[in-house]
Design a protein around this motif. Structure first.
Motif, short mmCIF file in Angstrom:
data_model
loop_
_atom_site.label_atom_id
_atom_site.label_comp_id
_atom_site.label_asym_id
_atom_site.label_seq_id
_atom_site.Cartn_x
_atom_site.Cartn_y
_atom_site.Cartn_z
N ILE A 1 10.05 5.14 0.44
CA ILE A 1 9.92 5.76 0.20
C ILE A 1 10.58 6.46 -1.35
N LYS A 2 9.81 6.66 -2.45
CA LYS A 2 10.29 5.67 -3.94
C LYS A 2 10.30 7.48 -4.42
N ALA A 3 11.28 8.04 -5.66
CA ALA A 3 10.92 9.33 -6.30
C ALA A 3 10.95 8.39 -7.63
N THR B 1 1.03 -1.20 0.34
CA THR B 1 0.09 -0.36 0.14
C THR B 1 1.27 1.53 -0.53
N ILE B 2 0.57 1.91 -0.94
CA ILE B 2 1.15 3.22 -0.43
C ILE B 2 0.42 4.11 0.39
N VAL C 1 -1.72 -1.79 -4.10
CA VAL C 1 -1.43 -1.36 -5.53
C VAL C 1 -1.10 -3.23 -5.42
N GLY C 2 -0.49 -3.49 -7.04
CA GLY C 2 0.74 -4.86 -7.25
C GLY C 2 -0.65 -5.88 -6.63
N ASN C 3 -1.55 -5.91 -7.04
CA ASN C 3 -2.51 -7.05 -6.77
C ASN C 3 -3.69 -7.20 -5.50
N PHE D 1 5.55 7.31 -0.70
CA PHE D 1 5.52 6.61 1.12
C PHE D 1 4.71 5.38 0.76
N GLY D 2 5.54 4.74 1.50
CA GLY D 2 4.22 3.08 1.37
C GLY D 2 5.13 2.17 2.18
N PHE D 3 4.54 0.58 2.12
CA PHE D 3 4.80 -0.25 2.47
C PHE D 3 4.86 -1.64 1.53
#
Length: 389
Positions: free
Chosen positions: A253-255, A158-159, A372-374, A244-246
């Motif tokens: 943290i992804k840019a 999740t984000i 996300v990711g199904n 920001f997510g798990f």
């Protein structure tokens, strides 16, 4: 009711009311399609948010049981069967229950011809006329807080906070591959004969009745069915420039960066927190995806409020030239209390990074659940305390 400002716009109920409501969860079920509709007064939450995604009663609730600084927080939850969106891959699904800080109201169109609003609905740019937009290439500070219960499954995907781009669908690619920006009139003419599914255009085909006459709906409008793709593409956007997510057993943290003028949706350049080292971007010809920070999910503090303070210098792009004029920077700090001791940690120390999209317009903030990711793993946590300046 306390006055809401952009520096502190959440959670306006008084402590007196909080005391009276302790132990309660109040569902927030109004939803707004920010791209296609303006928000009514009844749909605006605490003067600064509108909700998007599933409107099940458990999805978003005002929470008096886990207050933040004496005021109710917001509880977000998606259960196993709450995915309602198509995923990135064939047969995949996604789920959403979020707050959007960016939206438009009727007042934003009050001094303009009525056609401006109806045209914005067709172009899905209604929210471009509203509040909460951070201009392209600018700098801004953000703050928000999250409460993650220890019961949350480590396998969630999740984000919980994301900064989203604002694509302009008048930027198109013709069947011959020519990329050009249409005028409003040209785009409206195109939409009269085409239907867009995501970024792909399909011919509109008139539905005929048994007598061979065009079918009409209850309002007298001709009914169409969707034909095959016709080669036209429209700008639709892509991965969020910052999230920001798990996922994969990590907090991350992804840019992301995309310097292409018209986004290539087939380019799935996207770093995986379980496989990619910190600050080692995954790149394609036009895109870069960087894990700016990650932490094992087991080490992420639980059952306490965590405040993130974020500073972003958004990357400056060269528009049609598809160049990087100035890289961006990212600074992230995390604050929380552990057994009465205040903890301050620097997660990203003013690092140079490619972060943003090559759009004319800028970015806006959302938080909540974007599963996300199904994944169908149940997700539940609380958020509060948003500000930007």
């Amino acid at each position: 009711m306390n006055k809401i400002t952009t520096s502190f716009c959440l959670l306006i109920l008084s402590s007196t009311l909080l005391t009276a409501q302790t132990g309660k969860l109040i569902p927030l079920t109004e939803r707004v399609n920010v791209q296609g509709d303006s928000a009514r007064t009844s749909q605006i939450i605490d003067g600064c948010w509108v909700a998007v995604g599933t409107n099940k009663t458990h999805a978003i609730q005002r929470d008096y049981t886990i207050p933040f600084k004496g005021k109710p927080s917001y509880r977000f939850e998606l259960q196993t069967d709450d995915n309602t969106l198509e995923g990135y891959g064939k047969g995949e699904t996604k789920g959403r229950a979020e707050f959007s800080y960016c939206y438009a109201t009727a007042n934003d169109f009050k001094r303009q011809p009525k056609s401006v609003y109806t045209q914005a609905q067709v172009m899905k740019t209604v929210y471009h006329h509203g509040k909460g937009i951070c201009p392209q290439g600018s700098s801004r500070d953000y703050q928000f807080s999250i409460y993650v219960p220890s019961a949350l499954d480590a396998n969630v995907s999740t984000i919980f906070a994301q900064w989203h781009g604002m694509p302009d669908r008048t930027l198109v690619s013709t069947p011959e591959g020519e990329v050009k920006k249409l005028s409003v009139e040209e785009f409206l003419a195109l939409s009269e004969r085409m239907t867009f599914k995501k970024n792909i255009a399909h011919d509109k085909i008139v539905k005929l009745d048994k007598a061979g006459q065009p079918q009409k709906d209850a309002r007298g409008n001709i009914v169409y069915k969707i034909g095959k793709p016709n080669g036209w593409l429209v700008e639709q956007g892509g991965y969020p420039p910052l999230a920001f997510g798990f996922s994969e057993g990590y907090f991350y943290i992804k840019a992301n960066s995309d310097r292409k003028w018209l986004t290539d949706k087939t380019d799935r350049c996207n770093s995986n927190p379980a496989k990619v080292e910190i600050m080692k971007p995954v790149t394609s010809e036009y895109k870069a995806s960087t894990i700016a920070y990650k932490m094992a999910f087991a080490d992420f503090p639980k059952d306490c409020w965590i405040t993130f303070k974020v500073h972003i210098d958004w990357t400056v792009y060269g528009k049609e030239a598809e160049t990087i004029l100035k890289p961006g920077k990212l600074d992230v700090r995390m604050e929380y209390s552990d057994q009465g001791k205040k903890i301050n940690r620097t997660l990203v120390n003013n690092q140079k990074v490619l972060i943003g999209r090559n759009d004319e317009d800028g970015y806006y903030f959302k938080f909540g659940i974007y599963r996300v990711g199904n994944s169908t793993v149940p997700v539940c946590y609380n958020l509060a305390d948003y500000s930007e300046r």
